[in-house]
Enzyme design. Structure first.
Site, PDB file in Angstrom:
ATOM      1  N   ASP A 275      19.278 -24.782 -12.432  1.00 57.72           N
ATOM      2  CA  ASP A 275      19.199 -26.043 -13.212  1.00 57.72           C
ATOM      3  C   ASP A 275      17.777 -26.535 -12.906  1.00 57.72           C
ATOM      4  O   ASP A 275      17.540 -26.562 -11.659  1.00 57.72           O
ATOM      5  CB  ASP A 275      20.292 -27.316 -12.760  1.00 57.72           C
ATOM      6  CG  ASP A 275      20.762 -27.989 -13.802  1.00 57.72           C
ATOM      7  OD1 ASP A 275      19.606 -28.594 -14.646  1.00 57.72           O
ATOM      8  OD2 ASP A 275      21.963 -28.351 -14.061  1.00 57.72           O
TER       9      ASP A 275
ATOM     10  N   ASP B  77      17.070 -29.643 -17.879  1.00 56.26           N
ATOM     11  CA  ASP B  77      17.687 -30.903 -17.850  1.00 56.26           C
ATOM     12  C   ASP B  77      16.665 -31.740 -18.691  1.00 56.26           C
ATOM     13  O   ASP B  77      15.456 -31.902 -18.678  1.00 56.26           O
ATOM     14  CB  ASP B  77      17.678 -31.576 -16.397  1.00 56.26           C
ATOM     15  CG  ASP B  77      18.377 -32.703 -16.598  1.00 56.26           C
ATOM     16  OD1 ASP B  77      19.815 -32.892 -16.904  1.00 56.26           O
ATOM     17  OD2 ASP B  77      17.929 -33.919 -16.139  1.00 56.26           O
TER      18      ASP B  77
ATOM     19  N   GLU C 219      18.367 -28.676 -22.408  1.00 59.90           N
ATOM     20  CA  GLU C 219      19.330 -29.916 -22.884  1.00 59.90           C
ATOM     21  C   GLU C 219      18.483 -30.758 -23.591  1.00 59.90           C
ATOM     22  O   GLU C 219      17.347 -31.116 -22.930  1.00 59.90           O
ATOM     23  CB  GLU C 219      19.849 -30.209 -21.418  1.00 59.90           C
ATOM     24  CG  GLU C 219      21.082 -31.240 -21.823  1.00 59.90           C
ATOM     25  CD  GLU C 219      21.031 -32.424 -20.992  1.00 59.90           C
ATOM     26  OE1 GLU C 219      22.334 -33.167 -21.057  1.00 59.90           O
ATOM     27  OE2 GLU C 219      20.070 -32.941 -20.319  1.00 59.90           O
TER      28      GLU C 219
ATOM     29  N   HIS D 296      29.583 -31.443 -17.035  1.00 60.12           N
ATOM     30  CA  HIS D 296      29.811 -32.486 -16.293  1.00 60.12           C
ATOM     31  C   HIS D 296      29.227 -33.797 -16.558  1.00 60.12           C
ATOM     32  O   HIS D 296      29.425 -34.675 -15.664  1.00 60.12           O
ATOM     33  CB  HIS D 296      29.018 -32.155 -14.819  1.00 60.12           C
ATOM     34  CG  HIS D 296      27.257 -32.065 -15.062  1.00 60.12           C
ATOM     35  ND1 HIS D 296      26.933 -31.209 -16.076  1.00 60.12           N
ATOM     36  CD2 HIS D 296      26.449 -32.863 -15.166  1.00 60.12           C
ATOM     37  CE1 HIS D 296      25.400 -31.452 -16.274  1.00 60.12           C
ATOM     38  NE2 HIS D 296      25.295 -32.526 -15.432  1.00 60.12           N
ATOM     39  N   ASP D 297      28.931 -33.796 -17.701  1.00 55.93           N
ATOM     40  CA  ASP D 297      28.773 -35.295 -17.980  1.00 55.93           C
ATOM     41  C   ASP D 297      29.513 -35.893 -19.307  1.00 55.93           C
ATOM     42  O   ASP D 297      29.494 -36.955 -19.780  1.00 55.93           O
ATOM     43  CB  ASP D 297      27.283 -35.194 -19.078  1.00 55.93           C
ATOM     44  CG  ASP D 297      26.142 -34.994 -18.143  1.00 55.93           C
ATOM     45  OD1 ASP D 297      26.170 -35.427 -16.848  1.00 55.93           O
ATOM     46  OD2 ASP D 297      24.871 -34.326 -18.674  1.00 55.93           O
TER      47      ASP D 297
HETATM   48  O1  TEU Z   1      21.995 -35.478 -19.132  1.00 54.72           O
HETATM   49  C1  TEU Z   1      21.464 -36.228 -19.950  1.00 54.72           C
HETATM   50  C2  TEU Z   1      21.971 -36.762 -21.169  1.00 54.72           C
HETATM   51  O2  TEU Z   1      21.395 -36.825 -22.099  1.00 54.72           O
HETATM   52  C3  TEU Z   1      23.343 -37.368 -21.003  1.00 54.72           C
HETATM   53  O3  TEU Z   1      24.246 -36.238 -21.418  1.00 54.72           O
HETATM   54  C4  TEU Z   1      23.636 -38.126 -19.987  1.00 54.72           C
HETATM   55  O4  TEU Z   1      24.774 -37.642 -19.394  1.00 54.72           O
HETATM   56  C5  TEU Z   1      23.821 -39.503 -20.117  1.00 54.72           C
HETATM   57  O5  TEU Z   1      25.036 -39.680 -19.271  1.00 54.72           O
HETATM   58  C6  TEU Z   1      24.165 -40.049 -21.454  1.00 54.72           C
HETATM   59  O6  TEU Z   1      25.213 -40.999 -21.325  1.00 54.72           O
HETATM   60  C7  TEU Z   1      21.295 -34.898 -17.696  1.00 54.72           C
HETATM   61  C8  TEU Z   1      22.361 -34.123 -16.773  1.00 54.72           C
HETATM   62  O7  TEU Z   1      23.097 -33.439 -17.465  1.00 54.72           O
HETATM   63  C9  TEU Z   1      22.830 -35.287 -16.237  1.00 54.72           C
HETATM   64  O8  TEU Z   1      23.954 -35.090 -15.414  1.00 54.72           O
HETATM   65  C10 TEU Z   1      22.000 -36.535 -15.391  1.00 54.72           C
HETATM   66  O9  TEU Z   1      22.488 -37.451 -15.064  1.00 54.72           O
HETATM   67  C11 TEU Z   1      20.733 -36.602 -16.518  1.00 54.72           C
HETATM   68  O10 TEU Z   1      20.418 -35.639 -17.324  1.00 54.72           O
HETATM   69  C12 TEU Z   1      19.722 -37.130 -15.607  1.00 54.72           C
HETATM   70  O11 TEU Z   1      19.183 -36.148 -14.961  1.00 54.72           O
END
Ligand code: TEU
Ligand code: CA
Length: 554
Positions: free
Chosen positions: A98, A199, A253, A326-327
């Protein structure tokens, strides 16, 4: 369409903190992952994407990095990492790291320097601005509640943090910073890692710092934060400086990436990224107020997202197929049925993932149908997004019971409870107090019990991934949604010169008689043991039934 190894791969995402604790401190770690490599390999996957394992104070579980060249103490040592990489390669798999370079931790040495003085050589590694009218430089909000600007008394300026205030945004305008990023990428690639998941790469190029005119945060993301003016210059530079020198796989992402602008990131002719994660189907149940303002899923819209992207990318780029990470929520709770049809619907989602065009991503735990969790107390939650939003609701005097309900539906911790390895204490995840509680259903849902059941979700994942491998046409064959307006059925066709496939998925708890011409087709796999019940142009589908049918082309 050029053939590439990463187009034919199945990816498995490991969230290290929740995967497996080897040393009894309640936190998953790298030796714990090594212990489970045979489990991962047994699924038939080709690539492991590891959520961040770099040194971090863990304000956002590793997405806040304080040293890009070392491993988080709780996860182990660089030696452990090298052993993990070796173990993955020995088993014929590959490793994606990542790459979190929109922001670092505020505890990174760069930021420690940057905040010392306005003329510090590292000052411009971050984004510092003067305040306006006694407040922050503009109205930008953080993804995790509150202003995206943090005031620093020492130099009387604000720094930008699109995520928590412990995640200051890096300044990509600064060529020296960009070189630092390329250097660390090479460090890991030279070590032998096989690529990166990047990310929030869509937000690294900032627009002018004017107020956002939008009231809906999703609009601010899409039109103010994402796809800034230099994003493609940066990604092209990254490709030329680093990626073109390796046979690396990349997936960016991208909040704010949409059908119109997405192709620019992944068109092969552009030489930027291999794939992106777009969020068309992931924000589908987020209301105007974001994830803590849930709304029902529009199934027709859900299907349309896949069809539209397939059409858009066709012949030019490549897609990623994912339903969770994980989000987000657990996929069986969100898109399936985690009650009566838990087993069937989890398999249906697996069949969907493995029969689309694009590289499929499996999130750890989904291979046993792990479900959402509903802790009764806010104190049992750990996610900084949940905690910050809770404080905001509290400060605004809003209904906190309602908040907890929304967290049950859409909170990120749904996907972060420990992997359920067995019915033993703490699901076999740890011998100590886990950093976050387990889902109390681990005695019923766990790897060990599913290992022994022929009909388990786990064994279905293994079979279905094998089906994809045995039918390589499924990698590149064309895609067409056969019935976009059906409220319950997702049926699509895949075809090339040698074969035609039909995929029919009953996304409902009803038994349905469905009009479909499948004369001459054989059933390759399905989630009911019965043969194909087809008569007179109609197929009978049991609740949450999923079938993959095949016919050789004459
Ligand atoms: O996530 C960024 C993102 O756009 C979203 O999916 C995020 O989960 C946010 O909760 C919107 O409500 C990435 C990572 O996957 C996430 O785990 C991190 O917290 C974030 O970036 C910051 O690095
Ligand atoms: Ca541990």
């Amino acid at each position: 369409m050029t053939e590439k190894w990463w187009k034919e791969a199945v990816v498995y995402q490991v969230y290290p903190r929740s995967f497996n604790d080897s040393n009894g401190d309640g936190i998953g770690d790298i030796p714990g992952i090594i212990e489970k490599l045979d489990h991962i390999k047994s699924l038939g996957v080709d690539v492991i994407w590891l959520s961040p394992v770099y040194k971090s104070p863990n304000d956002d579980n590793g997405y806040d990095i304080s040293d890009y060249y070392s491993i988080m103490d709780e996860f182990g040592t660089m030696q452990d990492f090298d052993e993990l990489l070796q173990g993955i390669h020995d088993r014929g798999m590959k490793l994606l790291m990542d790459l979190v370079v929109n922001h670092s931790s505020d505890e990174h040495a760069w930021f420690q320097q940057s905040k010392l003085s306005k003329d510090n050589p590292k000052r411009d590694y971050y984004i510092w601005k003067k305040g306006k009218n006694g407040g922050p430089p503009n109205n930008w909000q953080s993804f995790f509640s509150g202003s995206a600007w943090q005031y620093d008394e020492h130099t009387d300026e604000y720094y930008l943090h699109l995520f928590t205030k412990k995640q200051p945004d890096l300044n990509w305008e600064n060529p020296a910073l960009r070189q630092e990023v390329y250097k660390l990428m090479k460090f890991w690639l030279d070590k032998g890692v096989d690529g990166f998941r990047m990310d929030v790469i869509s937000v690294i190029s900032k627009r002018n710092y004017e107020d956002s005119p939008y009231s809906d945060f999703n609009d601010t993301i899409a039109h103010v934060y994402a796809n800034g003016p230099k994003i493609h210059d940066y990604l092209k530079e990254m490709y030329q400086e680093v990626l073109c020198k390796y046979d690396a796989m990349t997936v960016g992402e991208g909040p704010g990436i949409d059908l119109e602008n997405g192709i620019k990131y992944v068109a092969e002719s552009e030489k930027e990224l291999n794939m992106i994660f777009h969020f068309g189907h992931m924000f589908i149940d987020h209301g105007k107020g974001g994830r803590f303002d849930p709304k029902p899923i529009d199934f027709i819209e859900f299907k349309k997202v896949f069809a539209d992207w397939d059409t858009k990318l066709k012949d030019q780029g490549w897609g990623s197929i994912f339903l969770g990470n994980h989000d987000f929520q657990r996929i069986v709770s969100r898109f399936g049925n985690d009650g009566e049809y838990w087993n069937k619907s989890a398999k249906l989602l697996c069949l969907l993932l493995m029969s689309m065009r694009g590289t499929p991503y499996v999130y750890n735990g989904d291979e046993i149908g792990m479900t959402n969790v509903a802790f009764g107390r806010i104190d049992d939650y750990r996610d900084v997004e949940i905690m910050n939003a809770y404080q905001e609701w509290k400060a605004e005097g809003k209904d906190l019971d309602k908040f907890l309900e929304n967290v049950h539906i859409n909170g990120r911790d749904n996907a972060r409870t420990p992997i359920q390895w067995s019915d033993q204490k703490n699901g076999g995840f740890t011998s100590a107090e886990p950093w976050i509680k387990l889902n109390p259903n681990y005695p019923q849902i766990n790897v060990l019990s599913q290992e022994h059941e022929a009909d388990s979700i786990l064994n279905f994942y293994r079979r279905m991934i094998q089906v994809r491998k045995d039918n390589p046409s499924l990698f590149y064959a064309d895609f067409e949604d056969l019935d976009p307006s059906s409220e319950q059925i997702y049926s699509f066709k895949r075809w090339d010169e040698s074969s035609i496939y039909l995929v029919v998925l009953n996304f409902s708890s009803d038994k349905i008689i469905y009009n479909l011409d499948c004369a001459g087709y054989d059933k390759v796999i399905g989630n009911y043991d019965t043969g194909l019940s087809y008569q007179n142009g109609q197929i009978t589908l049991e609740p949450w039934e999923a079938v993959l049918l095949k016919k050789e082309q004459a």
